[in-house]
Design an enzyme around this catalytic site. Sequence first.
Site, PDB file in Angstrom:
ATOM      1  CG  ASP A  17     -34.073  86.948 -34.956  1.00 33.92           C
ATOM      2  OD1 ASP A  17     -34.418  88.054 -35.453  1.00 33.92           O
ATOM      3  OD2 ASP A  17     -33.669  86.818 -33.799  1.00 33.92           O
ATOM      4  CB  CYS A  18     -35.915  81.289 -37.993  1.00 31.85           C
ATOM      5  SG  CYS A  18     -37.174  81.244 -36.714  1.00 31.85           S
TER       6      CYS A  18
END
Lengths: 397, 133
Positions: A139-140
């Site tokens: 996600d990051c």
Amino acid sequence: MGVEKTYAEINARIKSGQAVVVTADELITIVKEKGLSQATREVDVVTTGTFAPMCSSGAFLSLGHTTPRMKMQKVWLNGVPAYSGLAAVDAYIGATEVPEDDPLNGNYPGEFRYGGGHVIQDLVARKPIRMKALAYGTDCYPRREIDTTITIDSINEATLFNPRNAYQNYNCAVNLTDRIIYTYMGMLKPRLGNAHYSTSGQLSPLLKDPNFQTIGIGTRIFLGGGIGYIAWHGTQHFPSIQSVDGKDLGPAGGTLAVIGDLKQMSPRWLVGTSYLGYGATLSVGIGVPIPILNEEIARYAAATDEELFAPIVDYGDDYPSMKPGNLGFISYADLKSGEITVNGRKTKTAPLSSLPRAREIASTLKNWILECQFLINEPVQLLPSPTDGLKSNTLKG
Amino acid sequence: MSPKRIVLYFNADTSDKPMIYRLVKDYDLIINIVKANVNPQKEGTMVLEVEGEQSIQGLDYLRNLGVKIEDLNKEIVHNEEKCVMCGACTAICPTGALKLERPSMEVSFNGDECVVCELCIKVCPMKAMEVSL
Ligand code: SF4
Ligand code: SF4
């Protein structure tokens, strides 16, 4: 006791332009002419040098973040895999790594034309390097792949960190079998056809401080054409003093871990190297200054090729099968003469370590010090010495 | 027809055979020995200029003795930019064309003594020995 000098006194003399700095070769001549006490009084620093293949070498590269961000899981530089099991964009390129499609020893003896050592040389030569990376995406760090070009100046950090360099002493390699063998000591012809050795002898850094009285963590050195530091003792640092029937044959077994900013080094002193039938590696130039603090340190630094010995080892059978022992010891003076006798047979010797380059390192370092560009660092802690009794373990299995 | 330049590589078993004598006597060849060298291991190399109608048969005779034959149409070049003077080639070169000068320990290359065996091309770790055609 004779003279005692401190690091501060020596550095003060360097700064005031009064220091006497000589190479290890020159020290030997001075000691012969004037005696040890006088030489100790006169000389402040002795410089050493070695230029040879040093396999346990590599560089940490911090490549910079991509847009969108990417947590690189696999990285290739000019097709050579770099280890990236570190943070998102950090990788370590090891000198002996080779491309996955290299035929290796599949067509024996393999050529290993391009590997991690060559990538490092191309980086310091400021050549563009093709960089590819893959990631699984988070996600990051959502990005999953990249194929781009980097140079040493376009990335954030490039730090040479070599876990084991500058072996104190090395075997003289021969081959007692009936076939040609291809080793990290070069091509060895059958039945003692040749003998290869690999240190610069009386100019070699760790042969000149056998008890590690001046060399330690934080020692500033010549590394790859720039300035580097001793970070730690090298892996497999098992220093000892060789002896036969009570005769001192000089030290062996010590190693250095070294570190420095790759961006200020030079492709002349970090050279990609290919050993036929063995692999790719990196030849590294290293020079260590030895401050002459007292007579004992001067005496060791003045050891000559006649007093320093290498063990002769059979790489046909004894070395690969881990058999202990050797075929005797031979002095560096004899090794450098071009011919030695092993098992009653004359054989031609050749070095793998460049003496002209080692001399150039020792005299470059000498000039840096004389020009006050390089001061002598007092180590934070000295490296383990032979009396610490470090011993090697072998792997079971 | 101009003479053909070839290089012969032979080992200890063949180096004591009267090869040249046979080429001249049995095959009626005109032979000019350009370079010849036998090292202490009795491995030999010889560069010849060969002329004569039976040269093919003569060379087959040598091959049957176990001599390796190659045409000499290339030259070896020492790339001094790349050479680090390590010396690793000097105990491998069979003729002493690559040698360590003493006491400087610098490596020199003498093309006149080279027999183009190409061993140095393979063993030079810096790829500083090159073939030029
Ligand atoms: S092996 Fe290569 S680099 Fe080393 S001396 Fe010979 S030509 Fe030069
Ligand atoms: S090709 Fe290389 S190894 Fe062979 S003779 Fe010439 S210089 Fe020596």
